[in-house]
Design a protein around this motif. Structure first.
Motif, PDB file in Angstrom:
ATOM      1  N   GLY A  23      38.495  29.157  41.837  1.00  0.00           N
ATOM      2  CA  GLY A  23      38.192  30.398  42.502  1.00  0.00           C
ATOM      3  C   GLY A  23      36.611  30.721  42.015  1.00  0.00           C
ATOM      4  O   GLY A  23      35.984  29.723  41.754  1.00  0.00           O
ATOM      5  N   ARG A  24      36.401  31.885  42.170  1.00  0.00           N
ATOM      6  CA  ARG A  24      34.914  32.316  41.631  1.00  0.00           C
ATOM      7  C   ARG A  24      35.037  32.359  39.901  1.00  0.00           C
ATOM      8  O   ARG A  24      35.823  32.982  39.463  1.00  0.00           O
ATOM      9  CB  ARG A  24      34.603  33.503  42.011  1.00  0.00           C
ATOM     10  CG  ARG A  24      32.953  33.922  41.657  1.00  0.00           C
ATOM     11  CD  ARG A  24      32.753  35.416  42.376  1.00  0.00           C
ATOM     12  NE  ARG A  24      33.445  36.548  41.698  1.00  0.00           N
ATOM     13  CZ  ARG A  24      33.113  37.203  40.539  1.00  0.00           C
ATOM     14  NH1 ARG A  24      32.119  36.661  39.820  1.00  0.00           N
ATOM     15  NH2 ARG A  24      33.941  38.045  40.335  1.00  0.00           N
ATOM     16  N   GLY A  67      38.094  31.309  36.029  1.00  0.00           N
ATOM     17  CA  GLY A  67      37.757  31.755  37.479  1.00  0.00           C
ATOM     18  C   GLY A  67      39.009  32.643  37.985  1.00  0.00           C
ATOM     19  O   GLY A  67      39.828  32.864  37.183  1.00  0.00           O
ATOM     20  N   THR A  68      38.731  33.220  39.035  1.00  0.00           N
ATOM     21  CA  THR A  68      39.766  34.162  39.694  1.00  0.00           C
ATOM     22  C   THR A  68      40.860  33.428  40.044  1.00  0.00           C
ATOM     23  O   THR A  68      41.870  34.217  40.244  1.00  0.00           O
ATOM     24  CB  THR A  68      39.323  34.622  41.071  1.00  0.00           C
ATOM     25  OG1 THR A  68      38.631  33.807  41.840  1.00  0.00           O
ATOM     26  CG2 THR A  68      37.864  35.542  40.600  1.00  0.00           C
ATOM     27  N   ASP A  69      41.095  31.929  40.265  1.00  0.00           N
ATOM     28  CA  ASP A  69      42.243  31.539  40.489  1.00  0.00           C
ATOM     29  C   ASP A  69      42.748  30.399  39.535  1.00  0.00           C
ATOM     30  O   ASP A  69      43.746  29.682  39.931  1.00  0.00           O
ATOM     31  CB  ASP A  69      42.013  30.910  41.972  1.00  0.00           C
ATOM     32  CG  ASP A  69      41.639  31.647  43.021  1.00  0.00           C
ATOM     33  OD1 ASP A  69      42.391  32.913  43.015  1.00  0.00           O
ATOM     34  OD2 ASP A  69      41.114  31.549  43.792  1.00  0.00           O
ATOM     35  N   THR A 123      34.079  33.203  36.549  1.00  0.00           N
ATOM     36  CA  THR A 123      33.731  34.776  36.042  1.00  0.00           C
ATOM     37  C   THR A 123      33.407  34.737  34.556  1.00  0.00           C
ATOM     38  O   THR A 123      32.639  35.667  34.072  1.00  0.00           O
ATOM     39  CB  THR A 123      35.067  35.631  36.236  1.00  0.00           C
ATOM     40  OG1 THR A 123      36.104  35.121  35.578  1.00  0.00           O
ATOM     41  CG2 THR A 123      35.322  35.804  37.622  1.00  0.00           C
TER      42      THR A 123
END
Length: 369
Positions: free
Chosen positions: A142-143, A259-261, A145
């Motif tokens: 994901g993004r 990440g977000t995922d 972070t």
């Protein structure tokens, strides 16, 4: 591809792996070596079948296209500027310079003269780190972070016979010594850093040399030997960085990215190989599809720069990237001294991801090793 002429200035320990690796890239042709100590240059010349000479003689040769600057860090700027003045492209060991101010001189001089400037580390071009880059770019976590970059050791006096420069003088301390590898790896993954903050300490005022003819001798410590900081990237990711010569043992991974995922475990940025693990419900080792993950490819950035000169394209381990990495280091140290967050004065364009199997023209490694 006709190899560009490579002249090495600085014949210390690190020079061997660079000289060995010129043989596996057809775009590189090792032609001469130089050192302030003539015997050191002659030893390498005999070992690799090239000419030994003084630095001035090497810079005057018409068949030298790129100067590989492997001198001590305090000489990087002087040698680099002399090479550029002689009309040579320059590829340097890390760091690019002792300060951002000095590094800007090199970058500006190369731009004004229309010459290439490259700098280690180039380990981010290796198979492991390009695999991690591909997973990130494919959105597998994901993004991004947050993350961590951890280098914690008990100190180089345990194995180095003359460790003085690690603890005092320009470039001393774990952040300056090994930080470029960890920071550059994250710059390849996440892009430029916007702001940093840090605290630092010195665990001991003296270190005792453990090996060699000076064993038992006390070495004074002037530099910070433990730094803990945070790098805020322009994409908003926050990466904690710790560099230390004060830790006997730990269980942290060298690099982690969250990440977000999902999350990534990324191997030692001082190496080209290692396992990349992806967490997407559970941890799984990822197949390495990218090249240069099966050995020590010091000089890979040099090979890419030589190919880029011939092909008329940008090279990856470039001066702007090295300048920004140095700016991160200098800003972390400045923040630790001032107790305030520091906004960086430089930026750069994130290096292009490599395609799986791209070997910069490398021939079969088994032919030369």
């Amino acid at each position: 591809m006709t190899g560009l002429g490579i002249g090495v200035i600085g014949c210390g320990v690190i020079s061997d792996i660079y000289m060995q690796n010129t043989a596996i890239f057809p775009q590189l042709s090792l032609r001469a070596v130089a050192d302030l100590v003539p015997a050191a240059a002659q030893a390498k010349a005999d070992a690799y079948g090239v000419a030994a000479m003084t630095p001035a003689e090497l810079l005057a040769r018409d068949d030298i296209d790129i100067v590989l600057n492997l001198t001590i860090p305090t000489a990087h700027v002087e040698v680099g500027l002399a090479a550029l003045d002689a009309g040579k492209h320059v590829y340097s060991e890390k760091p690019l310079a002792g300060s951002v101010r000095e590094a800007r001189q090199l970058v500006t001089a190369a731009e004004e003269k229309g010459l290439r400037l490259g700098c280690a580390p180039d380990t981010f071009l290796g198979g492991a780190h390009q695999t991690a880059r591909a997973l990130l770019d494919d959105g597998r976590i994901g993004r991004a972070t947050a993350g961590t970059a951890i280098l914690m050791l008990p100190g180089h006096e345990r194995w180095h016979p003359n460790p003085d420069f690690y603890y005092a003088g320009p470039g001393a301390g774990p952040l300056c010594d090994m930080g470029p590898y960890y920071i550059t790896a994250m710059l390849n993954l996440l892009g430029p850093v916007r702001r940093v903050s840090a605290l630092a300490s010195r665990g001991r005022d003296h270190r005792i040399i453990a090996q060699g003819p000076r064993a038992g001798e006390s070495v004074p410590v002037e530099a910070a030997t433990h730094l803990a900081g945070v790098m805020e990237f322009t994409n908003r990711a926050l990466v904690q960085i710790v560099t230390s010569f004060d830790v006997r043992a730990h269980r942290h991974s060298p690099l982690e990215l969250y990440g977000t995922d999902g999350s990534l475990l990324i191997p030692d940025p001082n190496r080209f190989d290692g396992d990349v693990e992806l967490f997407d419900g559970d941890w799984q080792a990822q197949q390495m599809l990218h090249a240069h993950g099966d050995g020590n490819y010091r000089g890979l950035g040099l090979a890419d720069m030589a190919a880029a000169i011939t092909e008329g394209r940008p090279h990856q381990a470039n001066g702007e990237l090295a300048l920004h990495a140095l700016d991160v280091i200098e800003s972390l140290l400045s923040s630790a001294d001032s107790g305030k967050a520091v906004t960086l004065s430089t930026s750069y364009e994130r290096p292009k991801a490599l395609a799986p199997g791209d070997r910069f023209g490398q021939i079969d490694i088994s032919e030369v090793r």
